[in-house]
Design a protein around this motif. Structure first.
Motif, mmCIF file in Angstrom:
data_model
loop_
_atom_site.group_PDB
_atom_site.id
_atom_site.type_symbol
_atom_site.label_atom_id
_atom_site.label_comp_id
_atom_site.label_asym_id
_atom_site.label_seq_id
_atom_site.Cartn_x
_atom_site.Cartn_y
_atom_site.Cartn_z
ATOM 1 N N GLU A 234 0.843 -1.197 0.000
ATOM 2 C CA GLU A 234 0.000 0.000 0.000
ATOM 3 C C GLU A 234 0.873 1.240 0.000
ATOM 4 O O GLU A 234 1.971 1.232 0.544
ATOM 5 C CB GLU A 234 -0.912 0.010 1.241
ATOM 6 C CG GLU A 234 -1.869 1.185 1.280
ATOM 7 C CD GLU A 234 -3.101 0.954 2.154
ATOM 8 O OE1 GLU A 234 -3.160 -0.073 2.851
ATOM 9 O OE2 GLU A 234 -4.005 1.807 2.117
ATOM 10 N N ARG A 246 -6.406 0.918 3.202
ATOM 11 C CA ARG A 246 -7.176 0.067 2.290
ATOM 12 C C ARG A 246 -6.743 -1.387 2.365
ATOM 13 O O ARG A 246 -7.536 -2.270 2.110
ATOM 14 C CB ARG A 246 -6.989 0.548 0.840
ATOM 15 C CG ARG A 246 -7.235 2.022 0.671
ATOM 16 C CD ARG A 246 -8.571 2.267 0.053
ATOM 17 N NE ARG A 246 -8.893 3.696 0.091
ATOM 18 C CZ ARG A 246 -9.931 4.226 -0.525
ATOM 19 N NH1 ARG A 246 -10.751 3.458 -1.208
ATOM 20 N NH2 ARG A 246 -10.171 5.510 -0.439
ATOM 21 N N HIS A 247 -5.481 -1.637 2.636
ATOM 22 C CA HIS A 247 -5.011 -3.028 2.639
ATOM 23 C C HIS A 247 -5.270 -3.655 4.008
ATOM 24 O O HIS A 247 -5.041 -3.015 5.031
ATOM 25 C CB HIS A 247 -3.515 -3.064 2.316
ATOM 26 C CG HIS A 247 -3.051 -4.418 1.888
ATOM 27 N ND1 HIS A 247 -2.821 -5.439 2.782
ATOM 28 C CD2 HIS A 247 -2.812 -4.933 0.659
ATOM 29 C CE1 HIS A 247 -2.440 -6.517 2.104
ATOM 30 N NE2 HIS A 247 -2.428 -6.236 0.819
ATOM 31 N N THR A 250 -2.364 -3.304 6.441
ATOM 32 C CA THR A 250 -2.235 -1.975 7.046
ATOM 33 C C THR A 250 -3.276 -1.796 8.148
ATOM 34 O O THR A 250 -2.970 -1.297 9.233
ATOM 35 C CB THR A 250 -2.414 -0.879 5.973
ATOM 36 O OG1 THR A 250 -1.642 -1.228 4.831
ATOM 37 C CG2 THR A 250 -1.978 0.468 6.487
ATOM 38 N N ALA A 318 -3.068 0.265 -3.517
ATOM 39 C CA ALA A 318 -3.106 -0.898 -2.639
ATOM 40 C C ALA A 318 -3.109 -2.151 -3.485
ATOM 41 O O ALA A 318 -3.655 -2.162 -4.597
ATOM 42 C CB ALA A 318 -4.328 -0.861 -1.727
ATOM 43 N N ALA A 323 -9.838 -4.685 -1.722
ATOM 44 C CA ALA A 323 -9.769 -3.360 -1.083
ATOM 45 C C ALA A 323 -10.790 -2.444 -1.732
ATOM 46 O O ALA A 323 -10.927 -2.419 -2.953
ATOM 47 C CB ALA A 323 -8.370 -2.780 -1.235
#
Lengths: 330, 338
Positions: A234, A246-247, A250, A318, A323
């Motif tokens: 990302e 978004r990932h 993360t 990402a 996502a």
């Protein structure tokens, strides 16, 4: 044109029990004066990426592919002699461990002056005068006296200031800071982070900050790149990343960090979010998504097909099939 | 001093009174005179069953020395250590040994705290055998399997060696070894500091679960204030060998009284880019514990130091709502700062 442009970098190490794909196809750019943070856990390839830029890895064992363009020149293709002119000059580095990265038998003045004599042709007296200026720039009291001190006569925080003085002596365009505050106590870390923020404005160097500490990222970075198992998963502007990660990796990282003051604000603390399992071995080829084995949302599809790094919203990349993506075209 | 030592609860499982550990320091070359290093200089606290007390502070403040002195890995210079009502600091080692079952330790570095030549089974079985806790071989085996399950490791991990495990898994092994002795107190000396973020969360959750299920008291030594706030009940902040402030988690994190505590809390980077950072940046470094400053040991770095601080050492004074603070300014005007 960006200052540094890394294109599909691969760094593979040959080891007795197979090839270790430490960095496996990573691309990113850093603009002049920009601070890019690279975050990830042990073994994600963040330090190998930064050491590749300076070509500090042992070369027959480390196999490179891709390109690292700095001001238009591919560093991977430069002869050693040219590379030496760049190290400590246009690109410099601050390492994590201020105890082991200074030479214990030379005064700090000699060590700051070394790069100046080498790259700028100053004589010993000029180099010392400039070393005094550098020490005062990084906030060391009594620089005229301290320039003659040896590293063991200084505390950890002071030594890290000396490291920064060495790195900035030749006014680099890119400063690589590899976990610069990890070995320091929290009040000293606060001093060094303040110093780095201040120097960023005064010196104008681009900074590539390698860290595992999301708090440090939030304080100093403009943009963030998250790495996992040798890949970039990302990348986004810092506010964007913390607001809408978004990932799933993360999101997992952010949930796993306890936040000071959460309880004081009356929010229920609950359990810390765990990311189950461990980072996969980099010695076996992973066909699907590298995070599928630990991902709460993984489907069979993820294990078979590696997701491409795609733009999920403007400036936000990402690598995840699922996502969320903004409706607007990126 | 002892008047201000906190009684955090009615039945402390561990009490420490005016503990001191001084090291004689030899002259180590030019400019280094021989002297006395006061690593721990009059520390008192008590820890109740099923609760967590965190000792926080920066490198060299003496927090690990406190732990080692309690466990008698170091001999205390003076002071008392009382475990479940029984004084243990003056026992001979042979009388102390059976009591060590009740107070176990988890170390910081999971790589160096397990014997690389011992399979996991032997490392964990050792305390069970030493303290004769198992009735026969099948009971030992059942205990080992329960411990593995408890710390979230597969049963087949017992047959493997430490190098086959990741850092987080090794820390689970270290916790299983501590649990094997069925202790009342576990001392965690920076037990999660060396771990990666996602693994750290796993181990913090595990420690909290174990405490809830077994009523174990934790003496949690850490420099990571966010982790401490997340899991502790009480906190003691150390600076240069002394406790400068103690209190409940709520009191200490919401209304810190000592200027050092405030600076420490404000220095922690917050993972929120938009966060408002009213940071107190301390000047300079921690002074040498061989030659601590006169008066208040924090006065050389304190943003609100007054003349009295340079000459007169502030005693640790109990606060009305519980807790205690060692600061001349932490009375009415100190509260106004908070």
């Amino acid at each position: 044109m960006s200052l540094l442009s890394v294109e599909n970098l691969q760094v593979h190490f040959r080891t007795p029990d197979g090839v270790n794909r430490a960095v496996d196809g990573v691309s990113f750019e850093i603009g002049s004066g920009e601070t890019l943070a690279i975050v990830g856990e042990s073994g994600c390839g963040k330090s190998v990426t930064s050491m590749s830029i300076l070509r500090l890895l042992p070369e027959p064992q480390a196999q490179f592919a891709g390109a690292i363009r700095f001001e238009g020149r591919d560093l991977l293709a430069l002869p050693d002699r040219e590379m030496r002119k760049i190290r400590g000059n246009a690109i410099s580095v601050v390492f994590q461990e201020p105890m082991t990265s200074l030479n214990p038998v030379l005064t700090v003045g000699r060590q700051i002056g070394e790069t100046l004599r080498l790259h700028q042709g100053l004589d010993a007296r000029q180099a010392e005068a400039r070393a005094v200026e550098m020490l005062s720039l990084v906030g060391i009291p009594e620089p005229e006296r301290r320039v003659h001190a040896y590293p063991h006569q200084m505390s950890g925080g002071m030594r890290q200031r000396v490291m920064i003085a060495i790195a900035l002596a030749c006014s680099p365009r890119l400063l690589i800071a590899d976990e610069p505050t990890t070995a320091l106590d929290v009040t000293i870390q606060a001093q060094i982070l303040d110093l780095m923020r201040d120097l960023k404005h005064r010196v104008g160097a681009a900074i590539m900050l390698i860290t595992h500490d999301l708090g440090v990222v939030a304080e100093v970075a403009d943009r963030v790149m998250v790495m996992y198992a040798g890949r970039k998963v990302e990348e986004a502007a810092v506010a964007d990343l913390f607001r809408t990660p978004r990932h799933p990796y993360t999101r997992g990282l952010m949930g796993a960090v306890p936040r000071l003051g959460v309880r004081a604000q009356g929010r229920a603390p609950g359990r810390l979010a765990e990311i189950p399992g461990m980072v996969p071995s980099l010695k076996t080829r992973i066909d699907g998504c590298v995070f599928a084995g630990r991902c709460p949302d993984a489907k069979d599809f993820c294990r078979l097909h590696a997701p491409a790094l795609e733009s999920k919203s403007p400036g936000h990349l990402a690598a995840c099939h699922f996502a969320p993506k903004d409706a607007r075209p990126a | 001093m002892s008047a201000a030592s906190l009684s955090l609860s009615a039945q402390p499982v561990l009490e420490v009174n005016d503990l001191r550990k001084h090291f004689a320091v030899a002259g180590g070359g030019p400019g280094r005179a021989a002297g006395l290093l006061r690593a721990v200089d009059g520390v008192s606290f008590s820890l109740a069953r099923g609760e967590t007390l965190s000792l926080v502070g920066e490198s060299g403040c003496g927090k690990s020395t406190v732990a080692k002195t309690i466990l008698r890995l170091l001999a205390p210079t003076s002071g008392q250590v009382v475990l479940a009502g029984r004084r243990i600091d003056d026992l001979t080692l042979s009388r102390l040994r059976p009591l060590r079952r009740r107070i176990q330790m988890v170390f910081q570095d999971p790589f160096s705290s397990l014997n690389p030549r011992m399979p996991v089974r032997d490392s964990i079985a050792e305390p069970i055998r030493n303290f004769r806790l198992a009735r026969g071989r099948s009971d030992l085996e059942a205990r080992l399997l329960r411990l593995m399950d408890r710390v979230g490791l597969p049963a087949d991990a017992l047959g493997r060696y430490p190098h086959e495990f990741s850092g987080g898994q090794r820390q689970r092994i270290g916790i299983a070894r501590a649990l094997a002795a069925e202790p009342d107190v576990i001392v965690c000396d920076e037990a999660v500091s060396a771990l990666d973020v996602s693994v750290k969360a796993q181990i913090v959750n595990l420690l909290m679960d174990l405490q809830k299920d077994h009523g174990i008291a934790l003496l949690f030594i850490s420099h990571d204030l966010a982790v401490v706030e997340h899991m502790t009940h009480h906190v003691a902040v150390m600076y240069l060998g002394r406790i400068v402030e103690t209190g409940s988690r709520e009191a200490l994190f919401e209304t810190p009284r000592h200027p050092y505590t405030r600076a420490l809390l404000s220095a922690v980077p917050v993972p929120e880019p938009a966060a408002n950072r009213a940071r107190i940046v301390l000047k300079g470094d921690v002074p040498s514990p061989i030659a601590p400053p006169a008066g208040c040991s924090f006065h050389t770095r304190c943003p609100s130091c007054i003349e009295r601080c340079r000459t007169e050492e502030p005693p640790l004074t109990a606060l009305p709502g519980g807790g205690a603070v060692a600061c001349h300014l932490a009375g009415a005007e100190g509260a106004a700062h908070a």
